[in-house]
Design a protein around this motif. Structure first.
Motif, PDB file in Angstrom:
ATOM      1  N   GLU A   1     -13.745  14.695  -5.912  1.00  0.00           N
ATOM      2  CA  GLU A   1     -12.375  15.185  -5.887  1.00  0.00           C
ATOM      3  C   GLU A   1     -12.146  15.881  -4.544  1.00  0.00           C
ATOM      4  OE1 GLU A   1      -8.651  15.538  -7.019  1.00  0.00           O
ATOM      5  OE2 GLU A   1     -10.146  14.587  -8.270  1.00  0.00           O
TER       6      GLU A   1
ATOM      7  N   PHE B   1      -9.028  16.521  -3.052  1.00  0.00           N
ATOM      8  CA  PHE B   1      -7.886  17.412  -3.110  1.00  0.00           C
ATOM      9  C   PHE B   1      -7.739  17.946  -4.531  1.00  0.00           C
ATOM     10  CE2 PHE B   1      -6.870  14.165   0.094  1.00  0.00           C
ATOM     11  CZ  PHE B   1      -6.849  14.985   1.209  1.00  0.00           C
ATOM     12  N   PRO B   2      -8.382  19.051  -4.862  1.00  0.00           N
ATOM     13  CA  PRO B   2      -8.263  19.577  -6.228  1.00  0.00           C
ATOM     14  C   PRO B   2      -6.839  20.055  -6.494  1.00  0.00           C
ATOM     15  CG  PRO B   2      -9.445  21.125  -4.828  1.00  0.00           C
ATOM     16  CD  PRO B   2      -9.228  19.885  -4.021  1.00  0.00           C
ATOM     17  N   GLN B   3      -6.439  19.987  -7.749  1.00  0.00           N
ATOM     18  CA  GLN B   3      -5.100  20.397  -8.150  1.00  0.00           C
ATOM     19  C   GLN B   3      -4.973  21.915  -8.057  1.00  0.00           C
ATOM     20  OE1 GLN B   3      -2.541  18.489  -8.919  1.00  0.00           O
ATOM     21  NE2 GLN B   3      -3.731  16.633  -8.561  1.00  0.00           N
ATOM     22  N   LYS B   4      -3.871  22.365  -7.462  1.00  0.00           N
ATOM     23  CA  LYS B   4      -3.621  23.799  -7.365  1.00  0.00           C
ATOM     24  C   LYS B   4      -2.886  24.272  -8.612  1.00  0.00           C
ATOM     25  CE  LYS B   4      -2.588  23.644  -2.497  1.00  0.00           C
ATOM     26  NZ  LYS B   4      -1.658  24.140  -1.490  1.00  0.00           N
ATOM     27  N   ASP B   5      -3.030  25.536  -8.893  1.00  0.00           N
ATOM     28  CA  ASP B   5      -2.248  26.079  -9.991  1.00  0.00           C
ATOM     29  C   ASP B   5      -0.798  26.177  -9.532  1.00  0.00           C
ATOM     30  OD1 ASP B   5      -2.764  28.038  -8.106  1.00  0.00           O
ATOM     31  OD2 ASP B   5      -2.848  29.655  -9.576  1.00  0.00           O
ATOM     32  N   THR B   6       0.121  25.907 -10.448  1.00  0.00           N
ATOM     33  CA  THR B   6       1.533  25.836 -10.085  1.00  0.00           C
ATOM     34  C   THR B   6       2.238  27.183 -10.165  1.00  0.00           C
ATOM     35  OG1 THR B   6       2.070  25.235 -12.351  1.00  0.00           O
ATOM     36  CG2 THR B   6       1.733  23.429 -10.784  1.00  0.00           C
TER      37      THR B   6
ATOM     38  N   GLU C   1       5.302  29.957  -0.307  1.00  0.00           N
ATOM     39  CA  GLU C   1       5.405  28.747  -1.115  1.00  0.00           C
ATOM     40  C   GLU C   1       6.576  28.829  -2.088  1.00  0.00           C
ATOM     41  OE1 GLU C   1       2.512  30.453  -0.865  1.00  0.00           O
ATOM     42  OE2 GLU C   1       1.333  29.112   0.405  1.00  0.00           O
TER      43      GLU C   1
ATOM     44  N   ASP D   1       9.774  26.342  -2.149  1.00  0.00           N
ATOM     45  CA  ASP D   1      10.153  25.645  -3.372  1.00  0.00           C
ATOM     46  C   ASP D   1      11.617  25.910  -3.724  1.00  0.00           C
ATOM     47  OD1 ASP D   1       9.596  24.055  -5.673  1.00  0.00           O
ATOM     48  OD2 ASP D   1       9.510  25.901  -6.867  1.00  0.00           O
TER      49      ASP D   1
END
Length: 106
Positions: free
Chosen positions: A62, A64-69, A77, A81
């Protein structure tokens, strides 16, 4: 890369036992012509076929691990958004115009 380079790379970086490595050169065509009617040749490239040792499987890591939203209030950020949401809302078509494009004045 040579066959030995490919084998050492896979064994050191990905910890995968390699059984065999086969390579070939893919020659590209030169049928395409540019605006001066000169032949244009795409570059040749090397293809490697890797055979793993018996009973071995390979799983891509993996990268690019998923970031917390969940975004912190006041963070950069969160502001980006919010800006993107405002731009998408602004670019929506006006329902009162009945499908008429913006550039066509009434």
């Amino acid at each position: 890369m040579t066959k030995c380079d490919v084998k050492n790379y896979l064994e050191k970086v990905y910890s995968v036992p390699v059984g065999a490595v086969r390579t070939r050169i893919q020659y590209c065509t030169n049928k395409k012509r540019n605006h001066l009617s000169q032949r244009v040749k795409r570059p040749d490239y090397k293809v490697a076929y890797i055979q793993l040792a018996q009973q071995q499987t390979f799983q891509f890591p993996e990268i690019f691990p998923q970031k917390d939203t969940a975004l912190e209030p006041g963070s950069v950020e969160e502001m980006q958004d919010q800006f993107m949401q405002d731009e998408q809302q602004r670019q929506k078509a006006d329902p009162r115009r009945g499908g008429m494009t913006e550039w066509f004045g009434l």
